[in-house]
Each structure stands twice: as C-alpha cells, then as structure tokens.
Design a protein around this motif. Structure first.
Motif, PDB file in Angstrom:
ATOM      1  N   ILE A  34       1.133  -1.296   0.277  1.00 45.62           N
ATOM      2  CA  ILE A  34       0.246   0.006   0.130  1.00 45.62           C
ATOM      3  C   ILE A  34       0.941   1.337   0.141  1.00 45.62           C
ATOM      4  CG2 ILE A  34      -1.241   1.296   1.334  1.00 45.62           C
ATOM      5  CD1 ILE A  34      -2.905  -1.862   2.250  1.00 45.62           C
ATOM      6  N   GLY A  35       1.698   1.078   0.843  1.00 40.07           N
ATOM      7  CA  GLY A  35       2.382   2.490   0.801  1.00 40.07           C
ATOM      8  C   GLY A  35       3.679   2.467  -0.754  1.00 40.07           C
ATOM      9  N   LEU A  36       3.992   1.996  -1.111  1.00 44.68           N
ATOM     10  CA  LEU A  36       4.709   1.999  -2.599  1.00 44.68           C
ATOM     11  C   LEU A  36       4.110   2.243  -3.479  1.00 44.68           C
ATOM     12  CD1 LEU A  36       6.678  -1.511  -2.627  1.00 44.68           C
ATOM     13  CD2 LEU A  36       7.392   0.605  -2.499  1.00 44.68           C
ATOM     14  N   ILE A  37       2.611   2.614  -3.466  1.00 46.26           N
ATOM     15  CA  ILE A  37       1.463   2.720  -4.609  1.00 46.26           C
ATOM     16  C   ILE A  37       1.156   4.328  -3.684  1.00 46.26           C
ATOM     17  CG2 ILE A  37      -1.168   1.960  -5.181  1.00 46.26           C
ATOM     18  CD1 ILE A  37      -0.565  -0.589  -4.814  1.00 46.26           C
ATOM     19  N   VAL A  38       0.370   3.975  -2.767  1.00 53.73           N
ATOM     20  CA  VAL A  38       0.524   5.456  -1.955  1.00 53.73           C
ATOM     21  C   VAL A  38       1.416   6.361  -2.394  1.00 53.73           C
ATOM     22  CG1 VAL A  38      -0.480   6.263  -0.165  1.00 53.73           C
ATOM     23  CG2 VAL A  38      -2.091   4.743  -0.704  1.00 53.73           C
ATOM     24  N   LEU A  39       2.296   6.178  -2.128  1.00 48.25           N
ATOM     25  CA  LEU A  39       3.602   7.122  -2.179  1.00 48.25           C
ATOM     26  C   LEU A  39       4.012   7.602  -2.955  1.00 48.25           C
ATOM     27  CD1 LEU A  39       4.927   6.208   1.299  1.00 48.25           C
ATOM     28  CD2 LEU A  39       4.073   8.364   0.934  1.00 48.25           C
ATOM     29  N   SER A  40       4.121   6.645  -4.934  1.00 50.11           N
ATOM     30  CA  SER A  40       5.212   7.020  -5.569  1.00 50.11           C
ATOM     31  C   SER A  40       4.951   8.551  -5.760  1.00 50.11           C
ATOM     32  CB  SER A  40       3.905   5.899  -6.410  1.00 50.11           C
ATOM     33  OG  SER A  40       3.217   6.300  -6.998  1.00 50.11           O
ATOM     34  N   PRO A  41       3.556   9.045  -5.240  1.00 52.91           N
ATOM     35  CA  PRO A  41       3.860  10.490  -6.305  1.00 52.91           C
ATOM     36  C   PRO A  41       5.143  11.010  -5.410  1.00 52.91           C
ATOM     37  CG  PRO A  41       1.131   9.948  -6.142  1.00 52.91           C
ATOM     38  CD  PRO A  41       2.136   8.452  -5.982  1.00 52.91           C
ATOM     39  N   ILE A  42       5.306  10.995  -4.160  1.00 54.43           N
ATOM     40  CA  ILE A  42       6.168  11.845  -3.693  1.00 54.43           C
ATOM     41  C   ILE A  42       7.380  11.264  -3.450  1.00 54.43           C
ATOM     42  CG2 ILE A  42       6.898  11.371  -1.168  1.00 54.43           C
ATOM     43  CD1 ILE A  42       4.054  11.335   0.385  1.00 54.43           C
ATOM     44  N   PHE A  43       7.400   9.362  -4.084  1.00 52.52           N
ATOM     45  CA  PHE A  43       8.511   9.091  -4.478  1.00 52.52           C
ATOM     46  C   PHE A  43       9.381   9.951  -5.443  1.00 52.52           C
ATOM     47  CE2 PHE A  43       7.872   5.773  -1.392  1.00 52.52           C
ATOM     48  CZ  PHE A  43       9.047   4.905  -1.167  1.00 52.52           C
ATOM     49  N   LEU A  44       8.432  10.274  -6.897  1.00 54.85           N
ATOM     50  CA  LEU A  44       8.970  11.274  -8.079  1.00 54.85           C
ATOM     51  C   LEU A  44       9.274  12.113  -7.434  1.00 54.85           C
ATOM     52  CD1 LEU A  44       9.123  10.650 -11.334  1.00 54.85           C
ATOM     53  CD2 LEU A  44       6.363  11.523 -11.044  1.00 54.85           C
ATOM     54  N   LEU A  45       8.190  12.970  -6.498  1.00 55.55           N
ATOM     55  CA  LEU A  45       8.794  14.103  -6.789  1.00 55.55           C
ATOM     56  C   LEU A  45      10.000  14.555  -6.105  1.00 55.55           C
ATOM     57  CD1 LEU A  45       8.562  16.762  -6.104  1.00 55.55           C
ATOM     58  CD2 LEU A  45       7.005  16.674  -3.750  1.00 55.55           C
ATOM     59  N   LEU A  46      10.328  13.814  -4.439  1.00 56.28           N
ATOM     60  CA  LEU A  46      11.535  13.102  -3.719  1.00 56.28           C
ATOM     61  C   LEU A  46      12.190  12.740  -5.241  1.00 56.28           C
ATOM     62  CD1 LEU A  46      10.458  11.278  -1.056  1.00 56.28           C
ATOM     63  CD2 LEU A  46      11.452  13.591  -0.903  1.00 56.28           C
ATOM     64  N   ILE A  47      12.445  12.111  -5.599  1.00 57.86           N
ATOM     65  CA  ILE A  47      13.771  11.463  -6.966  1.00 57.86           C
ATOM     66  C   ILE A  47      14.332  13.364  -7.798  1.00 57.86           C
ATOM     67  CG2 ILE A  47      13.957  10.660  -8.896  1.00 57.86           C
ATOM     68  CD1 ILE A  47      12.302   7.960  -7.890  1.00 57.86           C
ATOM     69  N   ILE A  48      12.764  13.293  -8.250  1.00 57.42           N
ATOM     70  CA  ILE A  48      13.873  15.036  -9.007  1.00 57.42           C
ATOM     71  C   ILE A  48      14.296  15.825  -8.285  1.00 57.42           C
ATOM     72  CG2 ILE A  48      12.412  17.028 -10.261  1.00 57.42           C
ATOM     73  CD1 ILE A  48      10.101  15.051 -11.305  1.00 57.42           C
ATOM     74  N   THR A  49      13.314  16.139  -6.867  1.00 60.86           N
ATOM     75  CA  THR A  49      14.592  17.162  -5.634  1.00 60.86           C
ATOM     76  C   THR A  49      15.799  16.545  -5.936  1.00 60.86           C
ATOM     77  OG1 THR A  49      12.289  17.292  -4.917  1.00 60.86           O
ATOM     78  CG2 THR A  49      14.899  17.938  -3.797  1.00 60.86           C
ATOM     79  N   ILE A  50      16.386  15.409  -5.582  1.00 58.22           N
ATOM     80  CA  ILE A  50      17.809  14.950  -5.588  1.00 58.22           C
ATOM     81  C   ILE A  50      18.469  15.363  -6.442  1.00 58.22           C
ATOM     82  CG2 ILE A  50      19.359  12.686  -5.428  1.00 58.22           C
ATOM     83  CD1 ILE A  50      16.732  11.652  -3.276  1.00 58.22           C
ATOM     84  N   LYS A  51      17.625  14.461  -7.886  1.00 54.17           N
ATOM     85  CA  LYS A  51      18.848  14.996  -9.166  1.00 54.17           C
ATOM     86  C   LYS A  51      19.166  16.711  -9.599  1.00 54.17           C
ATOM     87  CE  LYS A  51      19.491  12.255 -11.435  1.00 54.17           C
ATOM     88  NZ  LYS A  51      21.014  11.170 -11.217  1.00 54.17           N
ATOM     89  N   MET A  52      17.878  17.364  -8.743  1.00 57.33           N
ATOM     90  CA  MET A  52      18.127  18.952  -8.912  1.00 57.33           C
ATOM     91  C   MET A  52      19.687  19.454  -7.574  1.00 57.33           C
ATOM     92  SD  MET A  52      14.175  19.952  -9.842  1.00 57.33           S
ATOM     93  CE  MET A  52      14.890  21.638  -9.418  1.00 57.33           C
TER      94      MET A  52
END
Length: 199
Positions: A16-34
C-alpha cells in the motif's frame, strides 16, 4: 504465530505504501537529481535476521565523495558531506522511505531493531546478548523512539532486547505511533560524535 501475522502485515502495508507514496517518491527523486550529482538511491550493506547481510536502500542525502560504511554520527564533520536537501530528508526521515521496498521483499519489517552496518561489530555483539539479532530488523523500533542516535550502544542493544522479549501487535503499534511523535519532534538525531565503530 505472531511472526507470521507480522509478516503478512508488513507485506500488505508496504505494498500500500509503495502505491500511495509513488507520487512523493517521484517528487523526491526529482529534488535529489536537481540538488546534487550522483545516484538517487544509496545502497549499504546491513545486518539482517540471524546476522545475514542485505543491501538497505535509502534516498541519497550525502555527496558522492562521502566516506563509505561509516555511520554519519561517527564522522568528525558530517555536515560537509550532507547535501542541502539531504539535511531536510534526514531531519524528517524521508531518506528512509525506499526501505518500504526492503520490507516488501522481506529483508526488513516495519518494526524491529534498526539494521546495523556490517562492521558495527560492537553493536552486533551486544544485540547477541539479548537475542535481538534473531528477529528481522525494522524501519523503526523500540530503541528508535527511546533515543535514536543519542543512545550508547549498550543501551540501544538492551532496548532492542526488550523489544524481542515483548514482541507483539500491541508493542508494534506502540512503536509505530511513538515514531510518528519522534519524527514530528526530530528527537534523538545526532550528526556527529557519538557511538563506536570497529573496523
């Protein structure tokens, strides 16, 4: 019997966490790369159930030239290695989110002793005294809500042993909500100067 139920709870909640938090994961990934150069994820060899080893996953919070396999709180000046966003990630524990995958595949549990580094021999030995190495390590645990990085190794291992002795659904719920409170207060986070590491 509870350990079987505990594993089923881990699978369900982590999925459930992997599915629900996937948008947050994507946002954090973008933040880290920047924020800095380097990979998004940080992998590190940790000690699992019965002292087997596995690769723990975290969002990278340190620069790529940071020393490897040394706990951050043992570095003389850890601030020089932590990225701008990394400081926020660590304070809010957002860097730990990828461990939901470790939980899903069975390397970890939601609640349990925090997994030691492979070379934290003193902590591993202390946990042996209390049989705390015989249960899956956790995303958070009894020691985490009773001091986190501030705790001496002997006290941390003893608390992990208390969790082993009292492991139950009620204890896990207590640790879970205690973690929510600790994170909201940023309790027990130390970025330098405590603990011991034997190489």
């Amino acid at each position: 019997m509870y350990m079987v139920i505990k594993r089923l709870i881990d699978i369900c909640l982590s999925l459930i966490g992997l599915i629900v938090l996937s948008p947050i994961f994507l946002l954090l990934i973008i933040t880290i790369k920047m924020d800095s150069k380097g990979p998004v994820l940080f992998k590190q060899n940790r000690v699992g159930i019965n002292k087997t080893h596995f690769n723990i996953l975290k969002f990278r919070t340190m620069k790529i030239d940071a020393p490897k396999d040394i706990p951050t709180h043992l570095l003389d000046n850890p601030e020089q290695y932590i990225t701008k966003m990394g400081k926020f990630f660590r304070k809010t524990s957002l860097d730990e989110l990828p461990q939901i995958w470790n939980i899903f595949v069975g390397n970890m549990s939601i609640i349990g002793p925090r997994p030691a580094l492979w070379n934290q021999y003193d902590l591993i030995a202390e946990r042996d005294k209390y049989k705390a190495n015989s249960i899956p390590p956790g995303l958070t645990g009894w020691a985490q809500i009773n001091g986190r990085d501030e705790l001496p190794i002997e006290i941390k291992a003893k608390l992990d042993g208390e969790y082993f002795e009292k492991i139950s659904f009620r204890m896990d719920v207590k640790c879970f909500f205690g973690t929510v409170v600790s994170i909201s207060k940023s309790d027990g986070i130390v970025e330098g100067g405590t603990g011991r590491l034997i190489k």
